[in-house]
Design an enzyme around this catalytic site. Structure first.
Site, PDB file in Angstrom:
ATOM      1  N   CYS A  26       0.860  -1.187   0.000  1.00 29.42           N
ATOM      2  CA  CYS A  26       0.000   0.000   0.000  1.00 29.42           C
ATOM      3  C   CYS A  26       0.896   1.236   0.000  1.00 29.42           C
ATOM      4  CB  CYS A  26      -0.900  -0.065   1.239  1.00 29.42           C
ATOM      5  SG  CYS A  26      -1.385   1.499   1.936  1.00 29.42           S
ATOM      6  N   CYS A  53       2.165   4.916   4.950  1.00 31.75           N
ATOM      7  CA  CYS A  53       3.046   4.446   6.039  1.00 31.75           C
ATOM      8  C   CYS A  53       4.420   3.976   5.565  1.00 31.75           C
ATOM      9  CB  CYS A  53       2.362   3.325   6.829  1.00 31.75           C
ATOM     10  SG  CYS A  53       0.791   3.825   7.510  1.00 31.75           S
ATOM     11  N   CYS A  78      -6.801  -1.285   8.151  1.00 33.62           N
ATOM     12  CA  CYS A  78      -5.806  -0.222   8.085  1.00 33.62           C
ATOM     13  C   CYS A  78      -5.566   0.361   9.485  1.00 33.62           C
ATOM     14  CB  CYS A  78      -6.268   0.865   7.119  1.00 33.62           C
ATOM     15  SG  CYS A  78      -5.165   2.267   7.111  1.00 33.62           S
ATOM     16  N   GLN A  91      -7.651  19.418   8.780  1.00 32.80           N
ATOM     17  CA  GLN A  91      -6.439  18.625   9.046  1.00 32.80           C
ATOM     18  C   GLN A  91      -6.843  17.182   9.344  1.00 32.80           C
ATOM     19  OE1 GLN A  91      -3.377  19.649   8.831  1.00 32.80           O
ATOM     20  NE2 GLN A  91      -3.428  21.882   8.994  1.00 32.80           N
ATOM     21  N   GLU A 116      -6.617  34.581   2.530  1.00 36.82           N
ATOM     22  CA  GLU A 116      -6.656  33.253   1.890  1.00 36.82           C
ATOM     23  C   GLU A 116      -7.157  33.421   0.457  1.00 36.82           C
ATOM     24  OE1 GLU A 116      -6.241  29.791   2.511  1.00 36.82           O
ATOM     25  OE2 GLU A 116      -7.236  29.591   0.579  1.00 36.82           O
ATOM     26  N   ASP A 121       1.262  30.357   7.153  1.00 43.17           N
ATOM     27  CA  ASP A 121       1.181  28.897   6.993  1.00 43.17           C
ATOM     28  C   ASP A 121       1.006  28.603   5.504  1.00 43.17           C
ATOM     29  OD1 ASP A 121       0.795  26.189   7.239  1.00 43.17           O
ATOM     30  OD2 ASP A 121      -1.101  26.333   8.317  1.00 43.17           O
ATOM     31  N   CYS A 129       4.950  23.093   6.075  1.00 44.10           N
ATOM     32  CA  CYS A 129       4.898  21.646   5.844  1.00 44.10           C
ATOM     33  C   CYS A 129       6.056  21.213   4.950  1.00 44.10           C
ATOM     34  CB  CYS A 129       3.553  21.246   5.247  1.00 44.10           C
ATOM     35  SG  CYS A 129       3.163  22.132   3.740  1.00 44.10           S
TER      36      CYS A 129
END
Ligand code: SAH
Length: 447
Positions: free
Chosen positions: A75, A78, A154, A278, A328, A376, A403
């Site tokens: 998959c 992860c 999962c 989020q 924004e 951000d 990020c």
């Protein structure tokens, strides 16, 4: 050379978490291998400068290696689950430190804040539904492909997600509902999305269909209401386009209010099928808590929140500030931000629609002088004009939430040259078992 099995020494990881080894003049990418390990791998996809290596055996494992918690290792999610969680956190810290060092920024990076229990943390799951032979399958795409992996357990989702997927699977089997045939662009159901409010306990299921008309939807409603009475709302989303995007733009509520609620800290948000939120709310509260701490507001300040999305950070700060202005570029996000402000009684939060690089000069020309600016931005960081305008506005404090360590470091270099000092660099783990890292940085204006 293809299919040749070679012994490799892994020296680093790609940003997706694949091991990298040098083999002659080529770089070989080996998913599932960790830095410091000796592995044997089968070569494929050979190009002049690089190739893929399928991990055959870890000949000399590193001490941080742990068994994968999930059997579905093909998959796409992860990627670094075989690295012990504390080692993942330290690796993320070093990713940030390295990006800063590459910009000649000599600052300490705090240990990455991780989760006490980094499983079942996601509040959203997005599945593909594909036609296969005479039937269909529901699952996630394998890495670099449109082949599906079925996961019935999962480990990063809540267990209820699989219950809902199982009920949809039974309904599709019973009524011979078709999955999506990407090649022919035909079929009936192309995806499923499950969202939940971890604090509110509310659940939303979104059935993504190719056309508005799908037979036996009433039977699906009955089945879900009988067997998953905790499901708050069912939405049909229609996406007839030829696109990799699962969700379309048209929603039809099949039962319930069509939206669920959730909290981050004390704030309450309403989430429709389309709204951005989020995916790890517990760590989001940690991240925003840090942003609030770094802003160290006294209560009367003007605060500017650039790239504010649906206003989450703005509202987090509003309680402690004189006034907050969010900026924004997406109209729907601004509409959500305004609704969220109203819902939470934040009368001192207002929002402006537009691109930061275009609005900043106008705000400066109006004499707007915030004491604190929170930024951000998306992965690509800030446009140079935004940074230049920030330096001209000269707020006392900046809180940069990022990020992407690379663009963060690039922008911090500009801000430090412009008279700001980096006081604290705090990584936060929002996506355990991947190499994504969020960082919040406090900068203060040098006297
Ligand atoms: N602060 C928010 C969202 C951050 S994501 C939160 O924590 O939830 C970055 C946001 O920047 C997105 O909502 C995106 O739509 C917005 N954005 C992207 N480019 C922009 C620009 N040039 N000007 C203003 N906003 C922008």
């Amino acid at each position: 050379m293809s299919n040749e099995i070679v012994t490799l020494n892994i020296d680093s990881l790609t940003d997706k978490g694949d091991g990298i080894a040098q083999w002659g003049s080529k770089r070989i990418f080996v998913a599932g291998a960790l830095p410091g390990e000796e592995v044997s791998a089968r070569l494929s996809g050979i190009k002049p400068r690089y190739a893929q290596g399928e991990l055959i055996e870890v000949l000399a494992p590193v001490a941080e290696r742990v068994p994968h918690f999930c059997p579905h290792t093909d998959c796409g999610g992860c990627q670094v689950a075989v690295m012990a969680y504390p080692a993942q956190l330290e690796f993320k810290r070093t990713l940030v430190a390295k990006a800063l060092a590459d910009q000649s920024l000599a600052v300490e990076v705090q240990p990455c804040f991780g989760m006490a229990e980094p499983l079942h943390f996601r509040n959203k799951a997005l599945y593909q539904v594909q036609r296969q032979g005479g039937g269909f399958e529901i699952g996630f795409f394998k890495k670099h492909s449109h082949e599906l992996v079925r996961t019935d357990d999962c480990a990063v989702q809540a267990p209820q997600v699989e219950e809902l997927v199982g009920l949809v699977r039974q309904w599709m089997q019973e009524f011979k509902i078709q999955g999506h045939d990407e090649g022919r662009h035909s079929g009936q159901v192309r995806g499923l999305m499950v969202r939940n409010g971890q604090q509110s306990g509310q659940w939303m299921l979104v059935l993504v269909t190719l056309t508005a008309e799908v037979p036996h939807l009433d039977a699906l409603v009955q089945k879900l209401q009988a067997q998953a009475p905790w499901l708050t709302t069912l939405v049909q989303n229609i996406n007839g386009e030829r696109t990799n995007r699962v969700l379309g733009f048209e929603d039809k509520v099949l039962f319930g209010p069509g939206a669920i609620e959730d909290n981050i800290g004390e704030l309450c948000f309403s989430l429709s099928a389309q709204s951005f939120f989020q995916v790890n709310p517990a760590q989001t509260a940690v991240l925003y808590g840090k942003a609030l701490e770094f802003a160290a507001l006294k209560g009367d300040e003007q605060v500017l929140d650039l790239y504010c999305g649906i206003g989450t950070i703005s509202l987090f700060l509003a309680k402690a500030a004189g006034a907050v202005l969010g900026v924004e570029s997406v109209p729907q996000a601004i509409a959500d931000a305004e609704a969220n402000a109203k819902r939470n009684g934040a009368v001192n939060a207002s929002f402006k629609l537009g691109r930061a690089e275009e609005l900043m000069p106008a705000l400066a020309a109006d004499g707007y002088q915030p004491a604190v600016v929170v930024l951000d931005p998306p992965r690509k960081g800030c446009e140079r004009t935004v940074l230049d305008n920030l330096l001209a506005m000269a707020p006392e404090k900046l809180v940069y939430v990022s990020c992407d360590p690379g663009t963060l470091a690039r922008d911090l270099a500009v801000l430090t040259q412009g008279g700001y000092r980096i006081e604290l660099v705090q990584p936060v783990d929002m996506f355990p078992h991947s190499l994504h890292v969020e960082t919040v940085v406090k900068l203060v204006k040098e006297a």
